[in-house]
Design an enzyme around this catalytic site. Structure first.
Site, PDB file in Angstrom:
ATOM      1  N   CYS A  79      57.083  39.728 102.434  1.00 26.56           N
ATOM      2  CA  CYS A  79      57.951  40.378 101.440  1.00 26.56           C
ATOM      3  C   CYS A  79      58.230  41.841 101.763  1.00 26.56           C
ATOM      4  O   CYS A  79      59.185  42.420 101.248  1.00 26.56           O
ATOM      5  CB  CYS A  79      57.330  40.258 100.049  1.00 26.56           C
TER       6      CYS A  79
ATOM      7  N   HIS B  40      61.547  44.925  95.509  1.00 21.64           N
ATOM      8  CA  HIS B  40      61.393  43.541  95.953  1.00 21.64           C
ATOM      9  C   HIS B  40      61.328  42.617  94.732  1.00 21.64           C
ATOM     10  O   HIS B  40      60.721  42.958  93.713  1.00 21.64           O
ATOM     11  CB  HIS B  40      60.119  43.418  96.794  1.00 21.64           C
TER      12      HIS B  40
ATOM     13  N   ASN C 212      62.402  34.334  94.421  1.00 26.45           N
ATOM     14  CA  ASN C 212      61.887  35.268  95.422  1.00 26.45           C
ATOM     15  C   ASN C 212      62.349  34.810  96.813  1.00 26.45           C
ATOM     16  O   ASN C 212      61.926  33.755  97.288  1.00 26.45           O
ATOM     17  CB  ASN C 212      60.352  35.277  95.332  1.00 26.45           C
TER      18      ASN C 212
HETATM   19  N1  ACO Z   1      54.488  25.354  85.276  1.00 24.67           N
HETATM   20  C1  ACO Z   1      53.609  25.092  84.317  1.00 24.67           C
HETATM   21  N2  ACO Z   1      52.310  25.427  84.391  1.00 24.67           N
HETATM   22  C2  ACO Z   1      51.900  26.053  85.493  1.00 24.67           C
HETATM   23  C3  ACO Z   1      52.778  26.354  86.560  1.00 24.67           C
HETATM   24  C4  ACO Z   1      54.130  25.988  86.426  1.00 24.67           C
HETATM   25  N3  ACO Z   1      55.050  26.239  87.365  1.00 24.67           N
HETATM   26  N4  ACO Z   1      52.088  26.980  87.517  1.00 24.67           N
HETATM   27  C5  ACO Z   1      50.830  27.075  87.093  1.00 24.67           C
HETATM   28  N5  ACO Z   1      50.708  26.512  85.885  1.00 24.67           N
HETATM   29  C6  ACO Z   1      49.515  26.382  85.055  1.00 24.67           C
HETATM   30  C7  ACO Z   1      48.257  26.430  85.894  1.00 24.67           C
HETATM   31  O1  ACO Z   1      47.956  25.173  86.420  1.00 24.67           O
HETATM   32  C8  ACO Z   1      47.245  26.904  84.889  1.00 24.67           C
HETATM   33  O2  ACO Z   1      46.839  25.806  84.118  1.00 24.67           O
HETATM   34  P1  ACO Z   1      45.295  25.690  83.668  1.00 24.67           P
HETATM   35  O3  ACO Z   1      45.029  26.912  82.840  1.00 24.67           O
HETATM   36  O4  ACO Z   1      45.297  24.420  82.931  1.00 24.67           O
HETATM   37  O5  ACO Z   1      44.522  25.680  84.950  1.00 24.67           O
HETATM   38  C9  ACO Z   1      48.051  27.833  83.988  1.00 24.67           C
HETATM   39  O6  ACO Z   1      49.434  27.490  84.177  1.00 24.67           O
HETATM   40  C10 ACO Z   1      47.852  29.283  84.333  1.00 24.67           C
HETATM   41  O7  ACO Z   1      47.965  29.407  85.733  1.00 24.67           O
HETATM   42  P2  ACO Z   1      47.804  30.768  86.447  1.00 24.67           P
HETATM   43  O8  ACO Z   1      47.987  30.603  87.923  1.00 24.67           O
HETATM   44  O9  ACO Z   1      46.570  31.438  85.952  1.00 24.67           O
HETATM   45  O10 ACO Z   1      49.085  31.484  85.860  1.00 24.67           O
HETATM   46  P3  ACO Z   1      49.366  32.993  85.667  1.00 24.67           P
HETATM   47  O11 ACO Z   1      49.483  33.250  84.230  1.00 24.67           O
HETATM   48  O12 ACO Z   1      48.484  33.836  86.508  1.00 24.67           O
HETATM   49  O13 ACO Z   1      50.833  33.060  86.287  1.00 24.67           O
HETATM   50  C11 ACO Z   1      51.985  33.696  88.266  1.00 24.67           C
HETATM   51  C12 ACO Z   1      51.092  32.658  87.615  1.00 24.67           C
HETATM   52  C13 ACO Z   1      53.286  33.799  87.531  1.00 24.67           C
HETATM   53  C14 ACO Z   1      52.253  33.322  89.717  1.00 24.67           C
HETATM   54  C15 ACO Z   1      51.228  35.031  88.177  1.00 24.67           C
HETATM   55  O14 ACO Z   1      49.949  34.935  88.706  1.00 24.67           O
HETATM   56  C16 ACO Z   1      51.941  36.120  88.847  1.00 24.67           C
HETATM   57  O15 ACO Z   1      52.931  36.622  88.354  1.00 24.67           O
HETATM   58  N6  ACO Z   1      51.440  36.562  90.001  1.00 24.67           N
HETATM   59  C17 ACO Z   1      52.102  37.529  90.806  1.00 24.67           C
HETATM   60  C18 ACO Z   1      52.369  36.889  92.075  1.00 24.67           C
HETATM   61  C19 ACO Z   1      53.806  36.630  92.328  1.00 24.67           C
HETATM   62  O16 ACO Z   1      54.693  36.784  91.551  1.00 24.67           O
HETATM   63  N7  ACO Z   1      53.984  36.235  93.551  1.00 24.67           N
HETATM   64  C20 ACO Z   1      55.266  36.031  94.026  1.00 24.67           C
HETATM   65  C21 ACO Z   1      55.240  35.804  95.453  1.00 24.67           C
HETATM   66  S1  ACO Z   1      54.320  36.952  96.317  1.00 24.67           S
HETATM   67  C22 ACO Z   1      55.225  38.256  96.607  1.00 24.67           C
HETATM   68  O17 ACO Z   1      56.411  38.222  96.799  1.00 24.67           O
HETATM   69  C23 ACO Z   1      54.545  39.578  96.595  1.00 24.67           C
END
Ligand code: ACO
Length: 344
Positions: free
Chosen positions: A121, A270, A301
């Site tokens: 990224c 980004h 993304n």
């Molecule tokens: N739809 C529905 N439920 C989902 C999905 C989905 N697409 N994905 C995960 N879940 C569920 C998980 O299984 C989990 O369920 P559980 O509690 O029963 O185990 C629950 O939702 C929570 O999952 P988490 O992974 O803890 O979700 P979180 O609230 O952390 O959100 C996210 C995930 C949005 C990716 C978050 O961690 C985030 O914003 N991270 C930043 C990373 C990012 O945006 N990366 C992008 C690419 S990297 C880059 O470009 C830098």
């Protein structure tokens, strides 16, 4: 020493729109539009057709940028292509792009160097810093910088992969970095990396430390375990580090240019997650909403392509104009990060 300015921009996204509902209905992923929008801001993304790869997406964006700069492909002195999804393991997609632009045969054959940048990224900012330095040193007059990604081929589009696969889309963005005596261009850039987090966001596929690098079955076919085949991400660690590192990087370029956030006309971050950018803008930097451009809602993304796509869109819509001061920042796998100040 000449200045290095952006003389042209271009972008391309494939025509096929994949909405959040389509991830559920067509791919059978256990997710909802609401879950994805609430956590990421993403409403839809583009997926390239079977047979279309990163070099092809890059060509569309590159041709636009070359034309916008008033140039022809043969005027380009070097290609710098940032991607985490090259068409092949090797060679890189930069050489494919040079060939596609007609630089390897006929009257236009210039056989210019093509450098692939593997910084995910942050790849566009690493490429921009490299290109600006080459131009400022006098070594190059025009460098084509492209960020291009074909994620759709390498996403686990099942419920198992939903946390990662709902985030990414395909696309390409390009800029031409050119020499000028005018008082404008890339003023400052800062880049960083922290390999301690290499496995917090990675797609291994193989391990070159093993013999052979991919285990084989009796017929010699490679066997790749799903845990290696698809990207792994520790989402919360990424979120936290992204906010911190992008803010630090921006502060470094601001202080070396004696700027405050108030001096900046447009912030181009980004597009990893709308929530990361909103948090960074509002809670950390105190930037008014109208100084921030985002398009993650429409494209997801696109990794190395997000910033050049945003620049090209902002220029075409009139949001980005000559004379504006632009601040840009990125964070990604590695971890890697960076920021730059550009007088447009
Ligand atoms: N739809 C529905 N439920 C989902 C999905 C989905 N697409 N994905 C995960 N879940 C569920 C998980 O299984 C989990 O369920 P559980 O509690 O029963 O185990 C629950 O939702 C929570 O999952 P988490 O992974 O803890 O979700 P979180 O609230 O952390 O959100 C996210 C995930 C949005 C990716 C978050 O961690 C985030 O914003 N991270 C930043 C990373 C990012 O945006 N990366 C992008 C690419 S990297 C880059 O470009 C830098």
């Amino acid at each position: 020493m000449p200045n290095a300015y952006i003389s042209g921009t271009g972008f391309y996204v494939p025509p096929r729109v994949v909405t959040n509902d389509m991830l559920r209905e067509e791919y059978g992923i256990d997710t909802t539009h609401e879950w994805i929008v609430e956590r990421t801001g993403i409403e839809e993304r583009r997926f390239a057709a079977e047979g279309v790869g990163t070099g092809e997406l890059a060509e569309h964006a590159a041709r636009q940028a070359i034309e916008a700069a008033g140039l022809e492909p043969k005027d380009i002195g070097m290609i710098v292509l940032a991607t985490l999804s090259p068409d092949f393991a090797f060679p890189g997609s930069g050489v494919l792009l040079g060939q596609r632009l007609g630089l390897c045969e006929g009257d236009g054959a210039t056989f210019v160097p093509a450098l692939d940048v593997r910084n995910q990224c942050s790849g566009f900012l690493y490429s921009l810093g490299t290109a600006a330095s080459l131009v400022q040193s006098g070594a190059m007059k025009h460098v084509l910088v492209v960020g291009s990604e074909t994620h759709s081929a390498a996403l686990d589009l099942t419920s198992r992969g939903r946390t990662v696969s709902c985030l990414f889309g395909d696309g390409a963005g390009a800029v031409i970095v050119s020499a000028t005596d005018e008082d404008r261009g890339v003023r400052k850039w800062h880049l960083g990396a922290d390999g301690r987090y290499a496995e917090a966001l990675c797609q291994k596929v193989w391990d070159m430390r093993q013999r052979p690098f991919i285990p084989q079955d009796e017929q010699g076919r490679g066997i790749v375990d799903p845990s290696l085949m698809w990207a792994n991400m520790e989402g919360r660690k990424v979120f936290k580090n992204a906010v911190q590192r992008m803010a630090e990087s921006l502060m470094r370029v601001f202080s070396s240019e004696n700027l405050t956030v108030n001096d900046v006309d447009l912030f181009v971050f980004h597009q990893a997650n709308l929530r990361i950018n909103q948090y960074l803008a509002k809670e950390v930097l105190g930037i008014p909403e109208d100084k921030l451009v985002n398009n993650i809602m429409r494209y997801g993304n696109t990794t190395a392509a997000t910033i050049p796509i945003l620049l090209a869109e902002a220029e075409r819509s009139g949001r980005l104009k000559r004379g504006m001061k632009v601040a840009t920042a990125a964070f990604g796998s590695g971890f890697t990060w960076g920021a730059a100040i550009i007088d447009w």
